[in-house]
Enzyme design. Structure first.
Site, mmCIF file in Angstrom:
data_model
loop_
_atom_site.group_PDB
_atom_site.id
_atom_site.type_symbol
_atom_site.label_atom_id
_atom_site.label_comp_id
_atom_site.label_asym_id
_atom_site.label_seq_id
_atom_site.Cartn_x
_atom_site.Cartn_y
_atom_site.Cartn_z
ATOM 1 N N GLY A 38 0.845 -1.191 0.000
ATOM 2 C CA GLY A 38 0.000 0.000 0.000
ATOM 3 C C GLY A 38 0.874 1.231 0.000
ATOM 4 N N ALA A 67 2.799 0.995 3.488
ATOM 5 C CA ALA A 67 3.322 -0.245 4.045
ATOM 6 C C ALA A 67 3.430 -1.354 3.002
ATOM 7 C CB ALA A 67 2.429 -0.709 5.189
ATOM 8 N N ASP A 126 -13.774 3.309 8.984
ATOM 9 C CA ASP A 126 -13.613 2.681 7.672
ATOM 10 C C ASP A 126 -14.093 1.232 7.696
ATOM 11 O OD1 ASP A 126 -13.076 2.618 4.987
ATOM 12 O OD2 ASP A 126 -10.920 2.275 5.208
#
Lengths: 304, 280
Positions: A11, A14, A124
């Site tokens: 990502g 990371a 989220d």
């Protein structure tokens, strides 16, 4: 110590590896945070993730096993969770029973209840952040957008959180103060998606999302939701006025749902965040007391 | 049944950063002993005075400059004090650790600002200096960034007091709340956050601001068959006595700062905080 065996994802902040804990040979996920690549130092998302996972210990929240430093990078050692709820929902060869859905919803609610008790908003929640352990336990993951609940209504918060399809109406209308009700909304929408097997409210843009939400559940009026007309984006969407769906219309759409299931879902997606159920209330809903009992975690469907 | 007290005992603040009085004294003195002997070396006392001064005055002035909320100030002070439980001011100069703590606390408490905005407004502070130290700071904090403070329990008590205490009107209670709030933020400079829970600190602050209101409130809502009000009061009084610290005078601070500069010069450190991470 830990080994990093295989890269499984990357990502913005990371890289994730599958690895093993040397002493126990336990399979783990190692999330290596990129430290030196950002103009403003350590990434906020990474700090939030570490900050909140350090505090959350619950069977339905992903466990942070360790944090270590190697070659100047921060590495998070997390439990290895091979699948997620989104994979299962999309896998049409897997059939869900009412008891299965009840079991997953119960675990989601318990995990979010734990966050809210600790004054943490996840912000989220969506099916692919609901990870599934080999023993069937559901674990809430990805605290990169999490934050502490506001201490007072005067603390300004950003409304641009939560993946669009799971975003509560107060956020879509630009509210600068909100509560755990935003997470409850997301869970209500995930519950609907478990029953429908397709995303319930799937807007292509933020504007369309609000339109779709109002079309499906009715345009809220200031007489039903005190102060809704003061939200920044309300005026633009208050006309045309969509009527709220009748019970019969909802029963037709969610054809397999029991009355108790529909009652709980509806209470989780009430437009007015003050009237929406809290996780405490949802956990006490008749739905969880009525037969069938939730499926035991070890007997839940797995990806084919 | 998991109680709220159980939840607090699971927090990193309780697990890693709460101590007995003796443990804390040992932790505060230890970094000083790790520094090789030198005629200009600061004593433990001098180090503590300097840390206190920076934690109180300097953090406040930087936070005010950027109009940061009090939550950020509380967290920044906490980070600053924790850093100096592991390192001596003779290893890392507070001049640079302090802005690093504020910058990192702002991120941890959702009040992000860009490093250039931050450094442009601070004299003699380069972005690279802060970014280099940020990682060391987070590591020294053992990657824990949650700082519980007494503001949340205080807010709860404030709401509760409005229904329980009919001898005080709302304006009075508001003023008590506001004073207690600033006392709680200032108390991060003291040792109470390492010795007491946020709830106890909030009660001690109320006690310090208005003893009558606090005592009445506690008598009416915290006495019962399963709780001992007397024991609680003793605990709160103990906390209250340490809530406010005496800061060193300007002259004292000046003297210690001078000595520290001479120490850095004499030991050949190129400047504050340019040295590499200690390996042990």
């Amino acid at each position: 110590m830990y080994t990093k065996d295989k890269k499984v994802g990357e990502g913005t902040f990371a890289i994730v590896y599958v690895g093993r804990q040397a002493e126990t040979d336990r399979k783990v996920a190692v999330k290596m945070i990129k430290v030196n690549e950002f103009k403003n130092g350590l990434d906020m998302t990474a700090i939030r993730e570490i900050k909140f996972l350090q505090e959350m210990r619950h069977p339905n929240v992903i466990e942070l096993l360790d944090v270590f430093v190697a070659d100047g990078n921060i590495n998070l050692v997390l439990e290895f969770l091979p699948s997620d709820l989104e994979m299962l929902i999309r896998d049409r060869s897997v059939v869900f029973s009412e008891a299965d859905m009840k079991s997953w919803l119960l675990m989601m609610l318990r995990g979010v209840h734990h966050c809210h008790r600790n004054f943490v908003l996840h912000r989220d929640l969506k099916p692919n952040n609901m990870l599934l352990a080999p023993d069937g336990q559901l674990k809430i993951a990805d605290f990169g957008l999490a934050r502490a609940m506001a201490l007072t209504p005067y603390e300004r918060m950003t409304p641009t959180v939560v993946t669009r399809w799971y975003r509560a109406p107060e956020l879509l209308m630009g509210a600068r103060h909100y509560t755990g009700a935003v997470d409850v909304w997301s869970l209500g929408i995930i519950f609907a998606e478990l029953m429908l097997r397709v995303p319930y409210l799937a807007g292509q843009t933020d504007e369309e999302q609000l339109e779709i939400t109002f079309k499906a559940l009715g345009t809220p009026l200031p007489s039903q939701w005190k102060g809704v007309d003061a939200l920044p984006e309300y005026r633009k969407f208050s006309t045309p006025r969509h009527p709220a769906p009748t019970r019969q219309q909802l029963q037709e759409l969610f054809s397999a749902a029991s009355d108790a299931a529909l009652d709980l879902m509806c209470s989780m997606i009430i437009m007015d965040p003050i009237k929406r159920v809290t996780t405490d209330e949802a956990l006490l809903a008749a739905y969880f007391r009525d037969a069938p009992a939730p499926t035991r975690t070890t007997e839940l469907p797995k990806k084919s | 049944m998991v109680t709220d007290a159980d939840l607090y005992r699971r927090s990193s603040q309780y697990q890693k950063w709460s101590f007995t009085k003796d443990q804390l004294a040992e932790l505060l003195a230890k970094p000083n002993r790790n520094v090789p002997p030198h005629e200009l070396a600061l004593t433990v006392q001098e180090e503590q005075q300097l840390i206190l001064y920076y934690a109180a005055e300097q953090v406040k002035s930087v936070c005010q400059q950027f109009k940061l909320p009090s939550q950020v100030r509380a967290t920044a002070i906490s980070f600053f004090r924790k850093f100096y439980m592991r390192y001596s001011v003779m290893e890392y100069h507070p001049k640079l650790i302090l802005p690093t703590c504020v910058f990192f606390a702002a991120k941890a408490e959702n009040a992000f600002m860009s490093i250039t905005t931050f450094c442009d407004s601070l004299a003699k502070t380069e972005p690279s200096q802060i970014l280099d130290l940020e990682f060391l700071l987070f590591k020294t904090l053992e990657f824990t960034a949650t700082v519980h403070n007494g503001l949340r329990p205080l807010h709860g008590f404030f709401l509760d007091m409005q229904t329980v205490l009919d001898t005080f009107d709302r304006t009075e209670l508001c003023s008590i709340h506001d004073k207690a709030k600033s006392l709680i933020v200032d108390s991060f400079v003291s040792d109470v956050c390492f010795l007491y829970t946020p709830t106890q600190i909030a009660l001690a602050a109320l006690m310090e601001v208005n003893e009558l209101a606090a005592t009445q409130y506690m008598a009416q809502s915290m006495d019962g068959p399963n709780t001992s009000l007397d024991r609680l009061l003793t605990l709160i009084h103990g906390c209250r006595q340490q809530l406010v610290v005496n800061l060193p005078s300007q002259e004292e601070v000046k003297g210690i700062s001078k000595k520290l500069s001479r120490y850095y010069k004499d030991t050949g450190s190129e400047g504050p905080a340019t040295k590499k991470q200690r390996t042990n």
